[in-house]
Each structure stands twice: as C-alpha cells, then as structure tokens.
Design a protein around this motif. Structure first.
Motif, PDB file in Angstrom:
ATOM      1  N   GLU A  63       7.841   7.413   0.948  1.00 13.88           N
ATOM      2  CA  GLU A  63       6.862   7.934   1.905  1.00 13.88           C
ATOM      3  C   GLU A  63       5.666   6.989   2.043  1.00 13.88           C
ATOM      4  O   GLU A  63       5.220   6.705   3.156  1.00 13.88           O
ATOM      5  N   ALA A  64       5.154   6.491   0.922  1.00 16.28           N
ATOM      6  CA  ALA A  64       4.014   5.570   0.962  1.00 16.28           C
ATOM      7  C   ALA A  64       4.389   4.281   1.680  1.00 16.28           C
ATOM      8  O   ALA A  64       3.604   3.755   2.483  1.00 16.28           O
ATOM      9  N   THR A  65       5.583   3.773   1.423  1.00 18.19           N
ATOM     10  CA  THR A  65       6.035   2.546   2.077  1.00 18.19           C
ATOM     11  C   THR A  65       6.186   2.768   3.580  1.00 18.19           C
ATOM     12  O   THR A  65       5.813   1.905   4.376  1.00 18.19           O
ATOM     13  N   ALA A  66       6.707   3.903   3.969  1.00 16.75           N
ATOM     14  CA  ALA A  66       6.855   4.207   5.393  1.00 16.75           C
ATOM     15  C   ALA A  66       5.494   4.228   6.086  1.00 16.75           C
ATOM     16  O   ALA A  66       5.351   3.721   7.204  1.00 16.75           O
ATOM     17  N   LYS A  67       4.484   4.779   5.425  1.00 16.15           N
ATOM     18  CA  LYS A  67       3.133   4.806   6.010  1.00 16.15           C
ATOM     19  C   LYS A  67       2.566   3.402   6.150  1.00 16.15           C
ATOM     20  O   LYS A  67       1.937   3.068   7.160  1.00 16.15           O
TER      21      LYS A  67
END
Length: 150
Positions: free
Chosen positions: A90-94
């Motif tokens: 999720e953090a990487t996608a953001k």
C-alpha cells in the motif's frame, strides 16, 4: 522456508524498493522547479533519476517474481503475518502514484516551456524576415557620429 519467513523477506524487499521510489518521487518534485530555466540542473536531475532507476532495476533483477511469490504464499499466512507485506504494498502504491503525478506535472510544464520558447523563436524569425523585407539591415550597424558645426 516457511510462509511467514518468506513474507518477512518480501516485506524487506518491498521496503528497500519503496525507499528508492520515494527518492524518485523527491527527484520528480524537484524537477518541476528546474524545468522553468535551469537546463544544467535539469540535466543533472535526469542523471540522478537514471541512477535511481538503475538501482530499482537492480533490485527487481535481484528478487524477480515478488508479485507471484506473494500471491502464492498469501493464502498460507495469518492476517498478522500478511500485514507487513500488505502495508508495504500500500505504501509503495502511494509513492508510485505521487511519482506519476509529479512526472505528469513536469511533462505539462516542459510542454508549456517548449511552447513558449517555440513562440519566441517564431516571433524572432518573423521579425528578421520583416526587417529583410523592408530592406533594413538585420545586423546592428556600426554607430556613426556626424560633427556639425552650428
């Protein structure tokens, strides 16, 4: 290697990649200020971005198939065991979304700057053609001084 250990390894790999993506996002944000007129700084920025992209490629080559591995082990993990990997994803996608947004903004700025420069060059060329059409010398003439006694 059990599923939990593989998930921990995946989370660490994702964390390393995210750090590089965050650096790429930072560079993409800085790039906007350079597009406005710092060609040397922009060239340096491009080189720094290439270095970051090279590191991301190296990480991808060192651990190929992360997505496939995650999909294969996800079902064998408890919610708590899967949480670190899910959080990293999720953090990487953001971060990737921020990179893409910054890159799109930089692209728009570059196109606008290119349009402005093109317009200025066209206006300058038309000015030279107009001066030539009226028979005036386009190049600056040497100054002349006429001394008249009055």
């Amino acid at each position: 290697m059990n599923f939990a250990a593989r998930a921990a390894k995946l989370a660490e790999s994702l964390k390393a990649r995210r750090a590089w993506y965050e650096r790429l996002a930072e560079l993409a944000r800085e790039q906007g200020a350079l597009i406005a007129g710092d060609a040397a700084g922009l060239a340096e920025m491009v080189e720094r971005k290439r270095a970051v992209m090279g590191e991301l490629e190296r990480l991808a080559a060192a651990a190929p198939g992360l997505r496939e591995e995650w999909e294969a082990i996800r079902g064998g993990l408890s919610r708590d065991e899967a949480a670190p990997v899910e959080a990293e994803l999720e953090a990487t996608a953001k971060v990737l979304e921020a990179v893409m947004k910054s890159e799109e903004e930089a692209r728009r700025m570059a196109e606008a700057a290119r349009g402005t420069v093109s317009e200025e060059m066209r206006a300058a060329a038309e000015g030279k053609r107009a001066a030539a059409a009226y028979g005036r010398n386009v190049a600056p003439a040497a100054p002349r001084f006429v001394d008249r006694a009055e």
